[in-house]
Design a protein around this motif. Sequence first.
Motif, PDB file in Angstrom:
ATOM      1  N   GLY A   1       0.834  -1.191   0.000  1.00 54.13           N
ATOM      2  CA  GLY A   1       0.000   0.000   0.000  1.00 54.13           C
ATOM      3  C   GLY A   1       0.867   1.239   0.000  1.00 54.13           C
ATOM      4  N   ALA A   2       0.231   2.372   0.257  1.00 49.90           N
ATOM      5  CA  ALA A   2       0.923   3.653   0.205  1.00 49.90           C
ATOM      6  C   ALA A   2       2.064   3.733   1.214  1.00 49.90           C
ATOM      7  N   LYS A   3       1.873   3.173   2.410  1.00 49.61           N
ATOM      8  CA  LYS A   3       2.896   3.283   3.451  1.00 49.61           C
ATOM      9  C   LYS A   3       4.200   2.599   3.025  1.00 49.61           C
ATOM     10  N   ILE A   4       4.083   1.390   2.479  1.00 51.12           N
ATOM     11  CA  ILE A   4       5.284   0.671   2.031  1.00 51.12           C
ATOM     12  C   ILE A   4       5.876   1.350   0.796  1.00 51.12           C
ATOM     13  N   ALA A   5       5.011   1.870  -0.088  1.00 50.18           N
ATOM     14  CA  ALA A   5       5.500   2.572  -1.277  1.00 50.18           C
ATOM     15  C   ALA A   5       6.332   3.793  -0.876  1.00 50.18           C
ATOM     16  N   LEU A   6       5.879   4.518   0.155  1.00 50.31           N
ATOM     17  CA  LEU A   6       6.651   5.659   0.655  1.00 50.31           C
ATOM     18  C   LEU A   6       7.968   5.198   1.279  1.00 50.31           C
ATOM     19  N   ALA A   7       7.922   4.074   1.996  1.00 54.21           N
ATOM     20  CA  ALA A   7       9.148   3.541   2.610  1.00 54.21           C
ATOM     21  C   ALA A   7      10.175   3.177   1.542  1.00 54.21           C
TER      22      ALA A   7
END
Length: 198
Positions: A82-88
């Motif tokens: 999701g977005a959180k892992i994509a940002l990481a």
Amino acid sequence: MIGRLKGTLVHKQPPWLIVDVGGVGYELEAPMSTIYDLPELGREVVLFVHHAQKDDGVSLYGFLHESERRLFRDVQKVTGIGAKIALAILSGSSVADFARQVKDGDTAALSRIPGIGKKTADRIVLELRDKLDGLAGAAPGVTTAERSAPADALGEATVALQQLGYKTPEAARMARQAAADGDNAEAIIRKALRAALK
């Protein structure tokens, strides 16, 4: 849909930004790769935007480079990301480095990103290997702008690392180990992420 914003950078506390566009403040979440290269507060900034509609509202994600936004969107097509892992992912490496890791099938390097285990790393390689053409040389490397240190750089860095998926004790330890006298939050985060992803 919002695809691009041009305005004045009025707030920056990783991973959050506020950009004032004609008197309206847009709050965006951004990866560290973007935050490192932002101008000083009060200066004009142009961001590529990913506009995400969720059950509980709308989320905006900002990127200095189109290649970052493209990678952010592409990796979310992989099951379990999701977005959180994509940002990481974008916070821990440049677009070019990530694209090379995927093309080389370097699941060990991918597994060091918070939220990505061995199975997810395998899925990333399988599903994205042929879709990241053109990204291996697309984005510049991460640089850190020199700015004066905020009063609580260590605290800001710890919170930002938590936002990137690290648990509170781990984020605090990483920030403490990376911090040096005079470092601002961005410098601490950058050093902590480099150490964690080695």
